[in-house]
Write an enzyme that holds these catalytic residues in place. Structure first.
Site, PDB file in Angstrom:
ATOM      1  N   GLU A 100     -31.686  15.282  13.902  1.00  0.00           N
ATOM      2  CA  GLU A 100     -30.575  14.489  14.418  1.00  0.00           C
ATOM      3  C   GLU A 100     -29.192  14.934  13.941  1.00  0.00           C
ATOM      4  O   GLU A 100     -28.214  14.761  14.660  1.00  0.00           O
ATOM      5  CB  GLU A 100     -30.789  13.010  14.018  1.00  0.00           C
ATOM      6  CG  GLU A 100     -31.991  12.355  14.676  1.00  0.00           C
ATOM      7  CD  GLU A 100     -31.851  12.257  16.180  1.00  0.00           C
ATOM      8  OE1 GLU A 100     -30.801  11.777  16.664  1.00  0.00           O
ATOM      9  OE2 GLU A 100     -32.764  12.724  16.897  1.00  0.00           O
ATOM     10  N   SER A 480     -63.676 -46.960  16.164  1.00  0.00           N
ATOM     11  CA  SER A 480     -64.231 -47.510  14.923  1.00  0.00           C
ATOM     12  C   SER A 480     -63.803 -46.751  13.677  1.00  0.00           C
ATOM     13  O   SER A 480     -63.994 -47.247  12.563  1.00  0.00           O
ATOM     14  CB  SER A 480     -65.760 -47.534  15.004  1.00  0.00           C
ATOM     15  OG  SER A 480     -66.185 -48.419  16.024  1.00  0.00           O
TER      16      SER A 480
END
Length: 825
Positions: A100, A480
């Site tokens: 680069e 219940s």
């Protein structure tokens, strides 16, 4: 004495300006000032300051760990792992510089030649549709990617150059490279070289070889152009270029370059990369964690420095991997068991089976639940087989034996109903595949630590692609399973587990609007006078409403509110679980019963650290004096204060837990008895039934589950908590509790254990409980001081007494038992 400045004669300024050697430099100066002002307004205004550059932090994912510290998830828009410059191998740095910006360590932010050529190239290609050459240095790429965006214009290019120079003045070369290597996009949703290394090679940068480093260095320009799956030839050619540059720059020898060039790419497939980044516990638990973090810190980078998707948080959760897997498997298996009797439900969708079907199938919103179930599309069908296509492009055959179930509501053979383009769910079966159906029924399940309130597992449905979390968001009638809070209020009001309550007809005038309500037992019929314990174990509705009326419904709903179950009006119908609540609330309330009535706050997150490791939130904020002392002083170990307040009488809580142990031993949850450990719990079945429940657990871990349709409708008369919900808990407990110590429930000080006749509730002398027989006529019962039965009956063994000479002094008595159990507890 006064001094005065000399006065210039009139016209002297005009006279000076008339001189060429004064006028032109002055004009030039003005033009330079104007030019700089224009340049500043157009290019420099708004550029980040040096302080912003030095404090810049790239977006980082939030990393989530389980209770044991295992990494289990990450919240990320971008896959990124931030490393320090020193953690990058020098050879990898050399590869990126060679590819680069070979003069990176010598230039001051820009390469003038390349920069001017880029401007010229832009002007030359303007209007042609071609994109000009970039010519950016690494510093310019940092400026562009971090702070300026990707606008394509000369203005942005000039700003990029100006900012690059500013970056070079503010930061060292190593700092710039660190930013670059951590933020550059390299394909496969990988941002930064470490993330890319894992995405392409399945390992960290420290383990990369030279050819692998060189390949990663080819990607910054255009990752898609060098994709190893689609453009392997281009990738090899570009990698060879990088290696030649590394050799030319003196970073590697010719032999190293030759050997690396000859090496294969060695990348892993994209599907393997996805598995490498797989989130093994993606689901309802993590979504609940995300919601909590989002509410506290926000989602995006602009919401707060500690946002979920950019703040780089480290989150320690209470998730126990073993329990979470057990919860997921148990709930899914329970839902499939209920659903499987009705046959194949039909296709899950339909798409065009022509070219491109893979992408259409991958994007289809189809749930699969199990890890080995897969969505497939019917590509073709003949009389002998159907061709299946999967989202990864692979195909397989489905034979009639794998689709022999009848189609639900129609009959016939499921195979005969398959059509091209149908999306179906299949699972491995033998040497082939078989059709499966996603259950229409759903449910939720939660497991919680009794001592801390930490939620160790959560599942909110069959598949987490449906974001509705039934464990925390679905409000259902608990039936219940609510009764323990009714009887707890009765115990607080003076009743005992041995109190006699009539199981007989009961009607009550609820209000002028609601009128008179008559209640009935689930199975019908009446049993007459029975003990409270028997009424709980057998889940008798008529005994429950009588206990609620005797205690006062205002006390019942007040206790339910304190326990976090819900806020209900004081109508008797609510004593049977008519009020809506969630699984998480019920589990937490039962955990408080097992925790001797001490308050618990259910939590999924233990603590949160920012990206630097500082703790910014903690669930347990109790101070602990001396816990951080450097050395032990020889005294008692320091301990934090008790975690929570007492919101329920500790003896009442233990009495209720002791009664609920009987539900497992001889009541409606006997399916759990063979787990061979002390367990308590209660089943629940509401009207319809539209929901069935079980909530309970051990001294250390409580879990709860409900199943029902999202739009409540009857599940069938055979559906009960004991037959559908309790087996799900059983499957979970077999895994989650396998290696947990067997611990009895701990009673608080003051509780008296008394031998009573199980059916009559009378105190017993002359006989002893048979621990091996769940239905022993004599049991130990828990009483508060001075509340045990005064009337007694004698119970003797039916076997004849031994010969007088062989008799030994009896040593088993209440005192002996209490001494063995550690006194009155």
């Amino acid at each position: 004495m006064k001094f005065a400045l000399p006065r210039l004669p009139d016209g002297s300024i005009r006279h000076l300006l008339a001189r060429r050697r004064v006028r032109w430099p002055l004009i030039l100066l003005v033009l330079l000032v104007v030019a700089y002002a224009v340049f500043w307004l157009v290019f420099l205004r708004g550029l980040p300051s040096t302080d912003k550059l030095l404090s810049y932090e790239p977006p980082l994912p939030t990393n989530v760990r389980a209770l044991d510290g295992t990494p289990v998830y990450s919240f990320a828009r971008e896959r990124r792992v931030e490393l320090a410059y020193d953690e990058y191998p020098p050879q990898l740095v050399h590869a990126f510089i060679s590819a680069e910006d070979k003069d990176f360590f010598t230039h001051h932010g820009i390469d003038p030649t390349s920069f001017l050529y880029a401007i010229f190239d832009y002007a030359r290609k303007s209007g042609t549709g071609e994109r000009a050459r970039g010519g950016s240095t690494i510093t310019q790429q940092v400026a562009k990617n971090l702070l300026l965006g990707n606008e394509y214009s000369p203005t942005r290019k000039v700003k990029e150059a100006a900012l690059a120079i500013r970056i070079e003045n503010a930061m060292s070369k190593q700092q710039i490279l660190e930013l670059y290597l951590n933020q550059i996009f390299l394909g496969r949703n990988a941002y930064g070289v470490e993330a890319a290394s894992r995405a392409y090679f399945g390992k960290s940068v420290a383990d990369l070889t030279l050819p692998e480093m060189a390949y990663l260095a080819t990607l910054p320009k255009a990752p898609a152009n060098y994709d190893p799956d689609r453009h392997a030839d281009r990738a090899l050619e570009r990698r060879a270029y990088v290696l030649r540059e590394m050799q030319a720059n003196g970073y590697i020898t010719p032999l190293q370059a030759q050997q690396a060039t000859a090496a294969p790419l060695g990348t892993i497939e994209r599907s393997d990369a996805r598995r490498e980044a797989e989130k093994p516990f993606e689901g309802y638990f993590m979504e609940e964690v995300r919601r909590e973090l989002k509410d506290r810190y926000g989602e995006e980078i602009g919401d707060s420095p500690n946002s979920v998707y950019a703040g780089g948080l480290w989150v320690r959760t209470s998730l126990d991997p073993n329990s979470q897997k057990a919860v997921e498997q148990a709930l899914r298996d329970g839902l499939v068991r209920y659903d499987s009797g009705g046959g194949w439900r039909g296709r899950s969708g339909q798409i065009d089976a022509g070219p491109g079907w893979q992408a259409r199938l991958a994007n289809a919103p189809v749930e699969v639940g199990y890890s080995n179930w897969r969505a497939a599309v019917i590509l073709s069908r003949s009389a002998s087989s159907a061709e299946l296509g999967f989202a990864d492009g692979k195909t397989a055959q489905l034979f009639p034996w794998g689709a022999s179930a009848p189609k639900r509501g129609v009959g016939g053979r499921a195979f005969d109903f398959l059509r091209r383009g149908d999306i179906v769910i299949v699972a491995p079966a033998g040497n082939g595949w078989a059709l499966r159906s996603i259950p229409l029924i759903s449910g939720g399940m939660v497991a919680e630590n009794v001592h801390t309130g930490q939620v160790v597992a959560m599942q909110g449905g069959f598949d987490s692609r449906n974001s509705f979390n039934r464990a925390t968001q679905a409000k259902r009638q608990p039936g219940s399973s609510f009764k323990p809070f009714v009887y707890s209020a009765a115990l607080d009001s003076g009743m005992t587990p041995a109190s006699i309550i009539v199981d007989g007809p009961f009607c009550v005038l609820q209000s002028a609007t609601l009128g008179t309500k008559c209640f009935r037992n689930f199975s019908g019929g009446y049993a007459g006078p029975q003990t409270m314990r028997w009424g709980v174990e057998q889940s008798r509705n008529l005994m429950t409403v009588r206990a609620a009326t005797a205690a006062g419904m205002d006390k019942v709903v007040a206790l339910a509110k304190k326990m976090g179950v819900g806020d209900y009006p004081p109508y008797v119908a609510y004593s049977l679980g008519a009020g809506e609540t969630t699984v998480l609330r019920m589990v937490n309330a039962y955990a408080m019963l097992a925790n001797q009535g001490r308050a618990l706050q259910p939590t999924l997150i233990d603590y949160v650290q920012d990206r630097r490791g500082k703790v910014i939130w903690r669930a347990d904020t109790r101070p602990c004096e001396g816990c951080n002392a450097k050395d032990w002083n020889g005294g008692p170990m320091p301990r934090p204060r008790p975690r929570s307040a007492q919101i329920m009488d500790a003896m009442t809580a233990y009495q209720m837990v002791h009664i609920l142990e009987g539900v497992v031993q001889r009541g409606t949850a006997t399916v759990l008895r063979d787990l061979n450990r002390p367990l308590f719990g209660k089943t629940g079945t509401n009207t319809g039934p539209t929901n069935v429940w079980f909530v309970g657990g051990s001294q250390d871990l409580v879990a709860g589950v409900y199943i029902g349709f999202d739009r409540p409708r009857p599940m069938g008369g055979y559906a009960q908590g004991g037959t559908l919900a309790a087996p799900i808990f059983r499957q979970f407990a077999q895994v989650a509790m396998k290696d947990m110590p067997v611990v009895p429930f701990k009673a608080p000080p003051g509780i008296r254990m008394v031998r009573i006749d199980r059916r009559s509730g009378r105190k017993v002398f002359g006989g002893w409980p048979n621990d091996a027989d769940p239905k022993s006529a004599i049991i130990w019962e828990a009483f508060k001081p001075e509340s045990e039965p005064r009337r007694a009956i004698g119970r003797r063994d039916s076997s004849p007494p031994p010969p007088k000479a062989a008799r030994r002094p009896r040593v088993n008595n209440d005192s002996d038992f209490l001494q063995q159990q550690g006194g009155i507890y």
